[in-house]
Design an enzyme around this catalytic site. Structure first.
Site, PDB file in Angstrom:
ATOM      1  CG  HIS A  19      -9.050   5.435 -10.380  1.00 37.23           C
ATOM      2  ND1 HIS A  19      -8.292   6.535 -10.713  1.00 37.23           N
ATOM      3  CD2 HIS A  19      -8.345   4.775  -9.422  1.00 37.23           C
ATOM      4  CE1 HIS A  19      -7.176   6.522 -10.000  1.00 37.23           C
ATOM      5  NE2 HIS A  19      -7.180   5.470  -9.209  1.00 37.23           N
ATOM      6  CE  LYS A  43       0.056   8.497  -2.844  1.00 35.34           C
ATOM      7  NZ  LYS A  43      -0.824   8.010  -3.916  1.00 35.34           N
TER       8      LYS A  43
HETATM    9  O1  PNS Z   1      -4.940   5.819  -4.181  1.00 33.17           O
HETATM   10  P1  PNS Z   1      -4.002   5.694  -3.031  1.00 33.17           P
HETATM   11  O2  PNS Z   1      -3.205   6.948  -2.873  1.00 33.17           O
HETATM   12  O3  PNS Z   1      -3.152   4.457  -3.109  1.00 33.17           O
HETATM   13  O4  PNS Z   1      -4.946   5.546  -1.713  1.00 33.17           O
HETATM   14  C1  PNS Z   1      -4.390   5.312  -0.448  1.00 33.17           C
HETATM   15  C2  PNS Z   1      -5.470   5.479   0.646  1.00 33.17           C
HETATM   16  C3  PNS Z   1      -6.138   6.837   0.563  1.00 33.17           C
HETATM   17  C4  PNS Z   1      -6.518   4.405   0.481  1.00 33.17           C
HETATM   18  C5  PNS Z   1      -4.755   5.283   2.014  1.00 33.17           C
HETATM   19  O5  PNS Z   1      -3.642   6.091   2.070  1.00 33.17           O
HETATM   20  C6  PNS Z   1      -5.655   5.593   3.204  1.00 33.17           C
HETATM   21  O6  PNS Z   1      -6.617   4.907   3.466  1.00 33.17           O
HETATM   22  N1  PNS Z   1      -5.322   6.685   3.932  1.00 33.17           N
HETATM   23  C7  PNS Z   1      -6.076   7.122   5.075  1.00 33.17           C
HETATM   24  C8  PNS Z   1      -5.258   7.027   6.351  1.00 33.17           C
HETATM   25  C9  PNS Z   1      -5.377   5.659   6.980  1.00 33.17           C
HETATM   26  O7  PNS Z   1      -6.459   5.199   7.292  1.00 33.17           O
HETATM   27  N2  PNS Z   1      -4.213   4.999   7.175  1.00 33.17           N
HETATM   28  C10 PNS Z   1      -4.139   3.709   7.796  1.00 33.17           C
HETATM   29  C11 PNS Z   1      -4.610   2.598   6.870  1.00 33.17           C
HETATM   30  S1  PNS Z   1      -3.318   1.577   6.391  1.00 33.17           S
END
Ligand code: PNS
Length: 162
Positions: A19, A43
């Site tokens: 990261h 999660k």
């Molecule tokens: O590090 P991760 O857990 O793979 O990140 C995933 C993340 C936080 C980027 C994704 O789950 C997200 O953007 N969640 C917010 C909800 C959202 O906007 N969902 C629709 C987009 S597909």
């Protein structure tokens, strides 16, 4: 003068050297980078609270003047809009990441056509590093030195064998 702002969203539970490598790359490209931790993740229970993750990310990004750490709830596109961001940054380590990332990027584009998703590749030495594997290895007694910053190792040790 126009400044270009990007959001780097994720769970960061915990932040890894992969990261931080990506943050360093994005910080060179964008005028301002907001590293954004999702608050309401579906999660399984996280290892670190959002506040602990903010503290670790803040420590890990302290040397970058144009990087800030924030949190968000709900849709990423809404947060990006609030922040007046132009782009979302995501890391792609291997082809296996691509399918999920493409799906998210296209869904976000459908929700907010003006917001671009930019994929960056971390250094090859981090291509196998994920927060999930770091937690697994640590939990089973393996060394995670070099995969996460020292202060994260210390916090994991303080947490004990969760
Ligand atoms: O590090 P991760 O857990 O793979 O990140 C995933 C993340 C936080 C980027 C994704 O789950 C997200 O953007 N969640 C917010 C909800 C959202 O906007 N969902 C629709 C987009 S597909």
């Amino acid at each position: 003068m126009n400044t270009v702002k990007a959001i780097y969203p994720g769970s960061f539970d915990p932040v890894t050297n992969g990261h931080l490598d990506l943050i360093a790359r994005a910080a060179k490209i964008f005028d301002h980078l907001v590293v954004a931790i999702l608050r309401n993740a579906a999660k399984s229970p996280p290892l670190f609270t959002v506040e602990e993750r903010v503290a670790m990310l803040s420590e890990g990004t302290a040397q970058f003047e144009n990087v800030s750490v924030s949190t968000f709830d709900g849709l990423l596109v809404d947060f990006a809009h609030e922040q007046k961001a132009h782009a979302v940054v995501r890391g792609i380590r291997a082809i296996s990441d691509y399918e999920y990332e493409l799906q998210m990027a296209l869904m976000n584009r459908r929700l907010s056509p003006e917001l671009e998703t930019i994929f960056l590749m971390p250094d090859a030495q981090y291509s196998f590093v994920s927060s999930r594997l770091v937690k697994d290895v640590f939990r089973l007694g393996g060394s995670v030195d070099g995969l996460v910053p020292k202060f994260v190792v210390e916090r994991m040790k303080a947490r004990g064998r969760f």
